[in-house]
Design a protein around this motif. Structure first.
Motif, mmCIF file in Angstrom:
data_model
loop_
_atom_site.group_PDB
_atom_site.id
_atom_site.type_symbol
_atom_site.label_atom_id
_atom_site.label_comp_id
_atom_site.label_asym_id
_atom_site.label_seq_id
_atom_site.Cartn_x
_atom_site.Cartn_y
_atom_site.Cartn_z
ATOM 1 N N MET A 289 -1.550 10.056 4.952
ATOM 2 C CA MET A 289 -1.673 8.844 4.524
ATOM 3 C C MET A 289 -0.949 7.563 5.473
ATOM 4 N N VAL A 290 -1.385 7.072 4.831
ATOM 5 C CA VAL A 290 -1.248 5.628 6.083
ATOM 6 C C VAL A 290 0.560 5.825 5.700
ATOM 7 N N PRO A 291 1.567 5.021 5.787
ATOM 8 C CA PRO A 291 2.691 5.129 5.246
ATOM 9 C C PRO A 291 3.268 3.106 5.206
ATOM 10 N N VAL A 292 3.193 2.487 4.226
ATOM 11 C CA VAL A 292 3.212 1.417 4.389
ATOM 12 C C VAL A 292 5.050 1.229 4.108
ATOM 13 N N GLN A 293 5.844 1.033 4.203
ATOM 14 C CA GLN A 293 7.035 0.257 3.662
ATOM 15 C C GLN A 293 7.916 -0.932 3.065
ATOM 16 N N ILE A 294 7.815 -0.584 1.570
ATOM 17 C CA ILE A 294 8.033 -1.645 0.655
ATOM 18 C C ILE A 294 9.049 -1.264 -0.529
ATOM 19 N N GLU A 295 9.526 -2.742 -0.859
ATOM 20 C CA GLU A 295 11.083 -2.371 -1.448
ATOM 21 C C GLU A 295 10.994 -1.938 -2.574
ATOM 22 N N ALA A 296 11.428 -1.652 -4.038
ATOM 23 C CA ALA A 296 11.036 -1.410 -4.725
ATOM 24 C C ALA A 296 10.890 -3.236 -5.739
ATOM 25 N N ALA A 297 11.489 -4.216 -5.549
ATOM 26 C CA ALA A 297 11.454 -4.186 -5.689
ATOM 27 C C ALA A 297 9.850 -6.292 -5.313
ATOM 28 N N ILE B 281 -4.659 7.668 2.210
ATOM 29 C CA ILE B 281 -4.212 7.082 1.237
ATOM 30 C C ILE B 281 -2.931 5.770 1.786
ATOM 31 N N LYS B 282 -3.393 5.242 1.474
ATOM 32 C CA LYS B 282 -1.927 4.072 1.440
ATOM 33 C C LYS B 282 -0.076 4.428 0.369
ATOM 34 N N PHE B 283 0.249 4.599 1.109
ATOM 35 C CA PHE B 283 1.094 5.156 0.759
ATOM 36 C C PHE B 283 2.703 4.852 1.117
ATOM 37 N N ARG B 284 3.365 4.181 0.025
ATOM 38 C CA ARG B 284 4.377 3.510 -0.197
ATOM 39 C C ARG B 284 5.643 4.020 0.173
ATOM 40 N N ALA B 285 5.923 3.868 1.548
ATOM 41 C CA ALA B 285 7.750 4.722 2.011
ATOM 42 C C ALA B 285 8.346 3.530 1.141
ATOM 43 N N TYR B 286 9.820 4.297 0.809
ATOM 44 C CA TYR B 286 10.923 3.569 1.594
ATOM 45 C C TYR B 286 12.186 4.565 1.977
ATOM 46 N N ASN B 287 11.683 5.527 2.123
ATOM 47 C CA ASN B 287 12.803 5.635 3.303
ATOM 48 C C ASN B 287 12.108 6.965 4.630
ATOM 49 N N ARG C 103 3.717 -5.693 -6.867
ATOM 50 C CA ARG C 103 2.791 -7.114 -6.334
ATOM 51 C C ARG C 103 1.974 -5.646 -5.238
ATOM 52 N N ALA C 104 2.540 -5.004 -4.371
ATOM 53 C CA ALA C 104 2.030 -4.488 -3.373
ATOM 54 C C ALA C 104 0.971 -2.928 -4.083
ATOM 55 N N LEU C 105 1.258 -2.883 -5.183
ATOM 56 C CA LEU C 105 -0.268 -1.884 -6.369
ATOM 57 C C LEU C 105 -0.781 -2.990 -7.013
ATOM 58 N N ALA C 106 -0.896 -3.568 -7.076
ATOM 59 C CA ALA C 106 -1.170 -4.381 -8.029
ATOM 60 C C ALA C 106 -2.721 -5.244 -6.905
ATOM 61 N N THR C 107 -2.036 -5.432 -5.147
ATOM 62 C CA THR C 107 -2.898 -6.027 -4.109
ATOM 63 C C THR C 107 -3.432 -4.894 -3.258
ATOM 64 N N GLY C 108 -3.597 -4.009 -3.308
ATOM 65 C CA GLY C 108 -3.930 -2.882 -2.342
ATOM 66 C C GLY C 108 -2.968 -2.585 -1.517
ATOM 67 N N VAL C 109 -1.929 -3.209 -1.317
ATOM 68 C CA VAL C 109 -1.765 -2.596 0.126
ATOM 69 C C VAL C 109 -0.724 -1.887 0.124
ATOM 70 N N ALA C 110 -1.029 -1.102 -0.898
ATOM 71 C CA ALA C 110 -0.072 0.586 -1.669
ATOM 72 C C ALA C 110 -1.399 0.852 -2.706
ATOM 73 N N ASP C 111 -1.405 2.343 -2.546
ATOM 74 C CA ASP C 111 -2.252 2.963 -3.495
ATOM 75 C C ASP C 111 -1.810 4.313 -4.352
ATOM 76 N N SER C 112 -0.447 4.132 -3.481
ATOM 77 C CA SER C 112 0.548 5.333 -4.255
ATOM 78 C C SER C 112 1.679 5.466 -3.468
ATOM 79 N N PHE C 113 2.066 6.171 -4.064
ATOM 80 C CA PHE C 113 3.978 6.309 -3.394
ATOM 81 C C PHE C 113 4.792 7.709 -4.416
ATOM 82 N N ILE C 114 5.651 8.145 -3.660
ATOM 83 C CA ILE C 114 6.967 8.535 -4.909
ATOM 84 C C ILE C 114 8.256 8.171 -5.207
ATOM 85 N N SER C 115 8.690 8.515 -6.602
ATOM 86 C CA SER C 115 9.228 7.919 -6.982
ATOM 87 C C SER C 115 10.104 8.911 -7.953
#
Ligand code: PCA
Length: 324
Positions: free
Chosen positions: A181-189, A163-169, A193-205
């Motif tokens: 999983m496959v990490p992608v570093q993305i700011e909350a801001a 799964i593509k996983f948004r990381a923040y640290n 958009r990252a979720l809508a465009t499928g750049v990430a499909d999951s995250f922890i927050s």
């Protein structure tokens, strides 16, 4: 880049008008999260408090949502004096100093009370580490407990694979790696958009960031695992702070103490409501299965060992003090 140029121009202009009027200094305060988030609102209240307490000598102006400086660049901007003050998720800078990542060690401190205790044990060392980088610590406020957001049912670590996983640290990137999983570093801001465009499909927050991002527009499941409570920390440029007169410095410090207490209280008050909002918008808000919990606890143990190995004697002393 455009933002930084605008900011440099702003600082120069502020300096000009300050010397012309010789009265008030404008202190731009970049923050990374949306203006409606309680961290930003607390920052606004802090600014108001300082502005009144300084008798009008400083005018702290909050710029929320990464509008003046991107979240990832805020710490550097304050260190270099491009902004005199700012707020940042310090754990995103754990590569500079392992202590900055203490609040994101999984399952070490999982309640508001424990997160505060852990922070209190670490604060003097973190203040000293920031000071060495030319920063003055002002206050720090927790996020609600961290849980997993997915687009499908996940009942064990095996279900996370690929799964593509948004990381923040670094800690969240490490979780991605441990879960295959496959990490992608993305700011909350940028998260919606990252979720809508499928750049990430999951995250922890937290539920807070899930609500801010209208996560239900893209994802379906929230697992309330309560892995840790990360923090946003507000700091000032030390050279700028040292130039303030004693009374103004005192106003900053006492407003910071108020902001720390108010922010923590607010975070705790809002926690349950965020999860309700997720539910109301159709998300499944679930407790993790025993298998998932066991897999996560194992990842947590690995990461705790890794953290202690990196943080050395200081880290161990903090954890010992916390566990006492
Ligand atoms: N929200 C922030 C950090 C932790 C949290 O709850 C984020 O996701 O960027």
């Amino acid at each position: 880049m455009k933002k930084l140029i605008a900011l440099t121009g702003g600082v120069a202009l502020a300096a000009l008008s300050a010397s012309a009027a010789s009265a008030q200094q404008k202190w731009d305060m970049p923050m990374a999260y949306p203006a409606t988030n309680y961290h930003s609102q607390n920052g606004e209240a802090f600014a108001k408090c300082v502005n009144a307490g300084s008798g009008g000598k400083v005018n702290v102006v909050v710029h929320a949502g990464g509008s003046l400086v991107n979240g990832n660049d805020i710490k550097r901007a304050v260190q270099t004096g491009q902004a005199p003050i700012g707020e940042r998720l310090l754990s995103a800078h754990a590569k500079e100093n392992a202590l900055f990542g203490l609040d994101s060690v999984p399952f070490l401190a999982t309640s508001f009370k424990d997160a505060d205790k852990l922070w209190a044990a670490a604060q003097p060392k973190i203040e000293a580490a920031l000071e060495k980088q030319g920063l003055v610590y002002l206050y720090s406020v927790p996020w609600p407990p961290q849980g997993f957001y997915f687009k499908k049912e996940v009942n064990s670590a095996a279900d996370m694979k690929g799964i593509k996983f948004r990381a923040y640290n670094a800690a969240t990137a490490r979780i991605a790696a441990l879960g295959g999983m496959v990490p992608v570093q993305i700011e909350a801001a940028e998260l919606s958009r990252a979720l809508a465009t499928g750049v990430a499909d999951s995250f922890i927050s937290s539920g807070s960031t899930g609500v801010d991002s209208k996560v239900w527009e893209s994802l379906t499941h929230f697992y309330d695992v309560q892995a840790w409570l990360p923090r946003n920390t507000v700091f000032a440029n030390k050279a700028a702070f040292d130039k303030l007169d004693a009374a103004t410095q005192k106003a900053f410090k006492s407003c910071a103490a108020t902001a720390a207490a108010d922010g923590a209280k607010k975070a705790e008050e809002l926690t349950a409501g965020y999860l309700e909002t997720l539910k109301k918008n159709g998300m499944k808000v679930l407790a993790p299965s025993d298998a998932l919990k066991a897999d996560l606890v194992k990842m947590g143990a690995t990461m705790t060992d890794e953290w202690i190995a990196t943080a050395g004697a200081d880290g161990k002393a903090i954890i010992d003090a916390f566990k006492k």
